[in-house]
Motif scaffolding. Structure first.
Motif, PDB file in Angstrom:
ATOM      1  N   GLN A 236       0.805  -1.157  -0.160  1.00  0.00           N
ATOM      2  CA  GLN A 236      -0.033  -0.208  -0.065  1.00  0.00           C
ATOM      3  C   GLN A 236       0.859   1.210  -0.072  1.00  0.00           C
ATOM      4  O   GLN A 236       0.533   2.239  -0.503  1.00  0.00           O
ATOM      5  CB  GLN A 236      -1.015  -0.024   1.043  1.00  0.00           C
ATOM      6  CG  GLN A 236      -1.877  -1.113   1.098  1.00  0.00           C
ATOM      7  CD  GLN A 236      -2.893  -0.845   2.311  1.00  0.00           C
ATOM      8  OE1 GLN A 236      -3.020  -0.149   2.957  1.00  0.00           O
ATOM      9  NE2 GLN A 236      -3.634  -2.125   2.486  1.00  0.00           N
ATOM     10  N   VAL A 237       1.990   1.282   0.484  1.00  0.00           N
ATOM     11  CA  VAL A 237       3.104   2.337   0.542  1.00  0.00           C
ATOM     12  C   VAL A 237       3.448   2.499  -0.947  1.00  0.00           C
ATOM     13  O   VAL A 237       3.587   3.668  -1.338  1.00  0.00           O
ATOM     14  CB  VAL A 237       4.213   2.214   1.703  1.00  0.00           C
ATOM     15  CG1 VAL A 237       5.109   3.050   1.576  1.00  0.00           C
ATOM     16  CG2 VAL A 237       3.681   2.110   3.184  1.00  0.00           C
ATOM     17  N   VAL A 238       3.749   1.615  -1.626  1.00  0.00           N
ATOM     18  CA  VAL A 238       4.291   1.479  -2.754  1.00  0.00           C
ATOM     19  C   VAL A 238       3.291   2.271  -3.783  1.00  0.00           C
ATOM     20  O   VAL A 238       3.456   3.158  -4.806  1.00  0.00           O
ATOM     21  CB  VAL A 238       4.791   0.202  -3.185  1.00  0.00           C
ATOM     22  CG1 VAL A 238       4.842   0.148  -4.695  1.00  0.00           C
ATOM     23  CG2 VAL A 238       5.813  -0.294  -2.484  1.00  0.00           C
ATOM     24  N   GLN A 239       1.961   1.953  -3.487  1.00  0.00           N
ATOM     25  CA  GLN A 239       0.867   2.533  -4.228  1.00  0.00           C
ATOM     26  C   GLN A 239       0.593   3.921  -3.900  1.00  0.00           C
ATOM     27  O   GLN A 239      -0.067   4.576  -4.543  1.00  0.00           O
ATOM     28  CB  GLN A 239      -0.540   1.555  -4.102  1.00  0.00           C
ATOM     29  CG  GLN A 239      -0.181   0.040  -4.338  1.00  0.00           C
ATOM     30  CD  GLN A 239      -0.010   0.030  -5.972  1.00  0.00           C
ATOM     31  OE1 GLN A 239      -0.401   0.888  -6.958  1.00  0.00           O
ATOM     32  NE2 GLN A 239       0.697  -1.136  -6.515  1.00  0.00           N
ATOM     33  N   GLY A 240       1.305   4.277  -2.776  1.00  0.00           N
ATOM     34  CA  GLY A 240       1.041   5.943  -2.479  1.00  0.00           C
ATOM     35  C   GLY A 240       0.148   6.357  -1.543  1.00  0.00           C
ATOM     36  O   GLY A 240      -0.061   7.139  -0.931  1.00  0.00           O
ATOM     37  N   ASP A 241      -0.250   5.040  -0.683  1.00  0.00           N
ATOM     38  CA  ASP A 241      -1.142   5.048   0.613  1.00  0.00           C
ATOM     39  C   ASP A 241      -0.214   5.100   1.778  1.00  0.00           C
ATOM     40  O   ASP A 241       0.062   3.978   1.975  1.00  0.00           O
ATOM     41  CB  ASP A 241      -2.370   4.130   0.792  1.00  0.00           C
ATOM     42  CG  ASP A 241      -3.207   4.385   1.885  1.00  0.00           C
ATOM     43  OD1 ASP A 241      -2.971   5.364   2.278  1.00  0.00           O
ATOM     44  OD2 ASP A 241      -4.120   3.482   1.762  1.00  0.00           O
ATOM     45  N   TYR A 242       0.023   6.338   2.240  1.00  0.00           N
ATOM     46  CA  TYR A 242       0.847   6.476   3.461  1.00  0.00           C
ATOM     47  C   TYR A 242      -0.269   6.538   4.975  1.00  0.00           C
ATOM     48  O   TYR A 242       0.510   6.958   5.855  1.00  0.00           O
ATOM     49  CB  TYR A 242       1.871   7.463   3.251  1.00  0.00           C
ATOM     50  CG  TYR A 242       2.376   7.763   2.172  1.00  0.00           C
ATOM     51  CD1 TYR A 242       3.632   6.749   1.947  1.00  0.00           C
ATOM     52  CD2 TYR A 242       2.138   8.612   1.144  1.00  0.00           C
ATOM     53  CE1 TYR A 242       4.211   6.712   0.770  1.00  0.00           C
ATOM     54  CE2 TYR A 242       3.092   8.671   0.059  1.00  0.00           C
ATOM     55  CZ  TYR A 242       3.841   7.630  -0.242  1.00  0.00           C
ATOM     56  OH  TYR A 242       4.487   7.562  -1.560  1.00  0.00           O
ATOM     57  N   THR A 243      -1.300   6.245   4.772  1.00  0.00           N
ATOM     58  CA  THR A 243      -2.079   6.367   6.014  1.00  0.00           C
ATOM     59  C   THR A 243      -2.372   4.999   6.683  1.00  0.00           C
ATOM     60  O   THR A 243      -3.173   4.955   7.548  1.00  0.00           O
ATOM     61  CB  THR A 243      -3.639   6.988   5.639  1.00  0.00           C
ATOM     62  OG1 THR A 243      -4.309   6.200   4.634  1.00  0.00           O
ATOM     63  CG2 THR A 243      -3.352   8.318   5.187  1.00  0.00           C
ATOM     64  N   VAL A 244      -1.877   3.861   5.940  1.00  0.00           N
ATOM     65  CA  VAL A 244      -2.045   2.566   6.347  1.00  0.00           C
ATOM     66  C   VAL A 244      -1.357   2.220   7.711  1.00  0.00           C
ATOM     67  O   VAL A 244      -0.437   2.908   7.933  1.00  0.00           O
ATOM     68  CB  VAL A 244      -1.666   1.470   5.129  1.00  0.00           C
ATOM     69  CG1 VAL A 244      -0.266   1.611   4.988  1.00  0.00           C
ATOM     70  CG2 VAL A 244      -2.228   0.003   5.641  1.00  0.00           C
ATOM     71  N   LYS A 245      -1.960   1.437   8.568  1.00  0.00           N
ATOM     72  CA  LYS A 245      -1.474   1.182   9.978  1.00  0.00           C
ATOM     73  C   LYS A 245      -1.407  -0.459  10.151  1.00  0.00           C
ATOM     74  O   LYS A 245      -2.223  -0.975   9.593  1.00  0.00           O
ATOM     75  CB  LYS A 245      -2.155   1.593  11.166  1.00  0.00           C
ATOM     76  CG  LYS A 245      -1.959   3.257  10.891  1.00  0.00           C
ATOM     77  CD  LYS A 245      -0.750   3.878  11.216  1.00  0.00           C
ATOM     78  CE  LYS A 245      -0.674   5.416  11.181  1.00  0.00           C
ATOM     79  NZ  LYS A 245      -0.930   6.002   9.784  1.00  0.00           N
ATOM     80  N   ILE A 246      -0.670  -0.861  11.231  1.00  0.00           N
ATOM     81  CA  ILE A 246      -0.415  -2.307  11.280  1.00  0.00           C
ATOM     82  C   ILE A 246      -1.044  -2.402  12.819  1.00  0.00           C
ATOM     83  O   ILE A 246      -0.378  -1.731  13.554  1.00  0.00           O
ATOM     84  CB  ILE A 246       0.761  -2.993  11.504  1.00  0.00           C
ATOM     85  CG1 ILE A 246       1.266  -3.005   9.833  1.00  0.00           C
ATOM     86  CG2 ILE A 246       0.849  -4.510  11.611  1.00  0.00           C
ATOM     87  CD1 ILE A 246       2.666  -3.282   9.582  1.00  0.00           C
TER      88      ILE A 246
END
Length: 496
Positions: A236-246
């Motif tokens: 998801q970071v590669v796709q440009g989504d920097y709001t994802v969390k684990i």
């Protein structure tokens, strides 16, 4: 617990191997000793047999010679003739058999001398045609009897020595014959006990391993699930989504990694937001530079033209020189602004990939920037591949136009060649111009660095910087090979 078990098994294997090696060595020593003593006994029998054979043959030769003297029949000389052929070979075999026994070797040397002496005595007695007095013959016969008596005495000594050796060797042979089965039996029992112990240990270890494998399978399943979450975040970071969390709060290495990745996404989100803002500001600067800065330049250029037109009759030659210099400065300033805008746009615009025929591309670029009095030679093997056409076209355009611009000799020759370098193509743009001194090979790729006079309007010092930036965006490399007066060759790589 695992390491202790492994250590015990390693120690057990070491002890087992040590015991097996010792028992094997003992068995080998016993069997080898038995074989050595058996060969020694056989060796003694061979010596006795050969010595007895020498004595018997020599005795037969003497008896045959005496029979010949009594009867005159040459048939009695056959034992003498046979002895002449057999005794040297028998003595040679005895010499080889007693090479390790100096005492016996000395006796055999004496025996050989007696045999040679006996033949010297018998040889005249076998030649009946020669005249010999009765007293001389009797002397030879007496000497012959004494020689044969010495041979028998020597034979007795040799035989006694060999019989003594035979007794010793037979005793040792008996000892080894009795010891060998016992040693082999003990070795076999020890080997069986060691193998049984090792098998039991291995069975126990296999059971422990199965239990540990079951535990590891559960742990691996859990780790795989958590790694899958981390991989999903990375995608998801590669796709440009920097709001994802684990959502992983376990206090271990993976849990720490998850927390670090969460902090990284927060930092990336803030950094890319700031970067996007800076890009917007840069776009605004480009707009201002292209419109607000270039518009006054055009106005000043227009005013200079008006002055030349309106006051053409009143301008002195010095004033015309000043106006021409002003127009040159204004033109160079406009070229600098255009170059900076082109440098800033490199890598910031999305380019589509398309199939490019490099040979055709070079013909198109040559038609645009290579004058008719220059000859452009395109080497064989130019590829056709899928890439960003605009970037490659701009690289060739700048390199070829630079080669023409800095030639300074009128008509010239340009050559473009290509080599396959694995995952890259390596292109070379070669000219026959004035060349570049080695100390400038790195400087020419810096912004505003030019080898020509600053008053020359065409020399802004940005073209090669743009070329290097385009090639760097493609993860390629560029270098120059040149020397003063030998032309210049620009070599760059472009990914396939």
């Amino acid at each position: 617990m695992k390491s202790k078990i492994d250590l015990k098994i390693i120690i057990g294997f070491a002890l087992a191997i040590g015991v097996l090696l010792l028992t094997a060595a003992a068995s080998f020593w016993s069997i080898r000793g038995l074989g050595v003593q058996t060969r020694n006994v056989e060796h003694t029998y061979q010596v006795l047999q050969e010595v007895e054979s020498v004595t018997a043959v020599l005795k037969d030769a003497q008896a045959g010679t005496r029979g010949y003297l009594l009867t005159g029949d040459t048939l009695y000389l056959r034992p003498y003739s046979m002895a002449s052929g057999q005794l040297p070979a028998s003595l040679k075999r005895l010499e080889e058999l007693t090479v390790d026994n100096p005492a016996q070797r000395a006796r055999l040397d004496s025996l050989q001398e007696l045999v040679e002496q006996e033949f010297r005595i018998l040889r005249p007695l076998t030649e009946i045609k020669k005249s010999m007095s009765q007293s001389a013959m009797q002397t030879l016969l007496d000497t012959d009897r004494q020689t044969l008596r010495q041979v028998r005495l020597l034979y007795t000594r040799i035989k006694q020595n060999e019989l003594a050796l035979l007794a010793q060797r037979s005793a040792l042979q008996d000892i080894f014959e009795k010891a060998t089965p016992i040693v082999v039996l003990i070795s076999a029992v020890l080997a069986v006990l060691i193998v049984v112990w090792l098998v039991m240990k291995i069975i126990q270890e296999l059971a422990d391993n199965r239990r540990l494998q079951a535990e590891l399978a559960e742990i691996n399943a859990e780790v795989s699930r958590r790694i899958a979450q981390i991989r999903e975040l990375a995608e998801q970071v590669v796709q440009g989504d920097y709001t994802v969390k684990i959502t992983d709060t376990t206090e271990d290495n993976l849990g720490g990694l998850a927390a670090t990745l969460n902090r990284m996404t927060l930092t990336l989100d803030a950094s890319f937001s700031a970067l996007e803002k800076r890009n917007q500001e840069l776009d605004q600067f480009a707009y201002v530079a292209s419109h607000d800065l270039k518009a006054p330049l055009r106005g000043v250029t227009t005013i200079v033209k008006w002055i030349e037109d309106e006051l053409a009759a009143e301008l002195s030659p010095q004033m015309r020189t000043y106006l021409n210099q002003m127009k040159g400065r204004l033109s160079r300033l406009e070229d600098l602004i255009n170059g900076l805008l082109a440098y800033a746009r490199v890598g910031r615009t999305t380019q589509t990939r398309e199939t490019v025929d490099v040979k055709q591309l070079l013909h198109e670029v040559g038609d645009l920037v290579v004058p008719p009095d220059f000859r452009l030679e395109i080497g064989p093997g130019m590829p056709t591949f899928e890439t960003e056409r605009l970037g490659l076209q701009q690289v060739f355009t700048n390199l070829l136009s630079n080669a023409v611009k800095y030639h300074q000799r009128g008509a010239g020759h340009l050559a473009v060649t290509c080599q396959d370098a694995g995952s890259y193509y390596e292109f070379r743009v070669q000219d026959d111009g004035p060349g570049i001194a080695p100390e400038y090979h790195q400087k020419i790729f810096l912004l505003f660095q030019t080898l020509r006079d600053r008053n020359t309007a065409e020399s802004t010092g940005i073209g090669l910087s743009i070329v290097q930036k385009i090639i760097n965006e493609q993860h390629g490399s560029i270098r120059v090979e040149s020397a003063v007066g030998q032309g210049a060759g620009f070599i760059f790589t472009w990914p396939k």
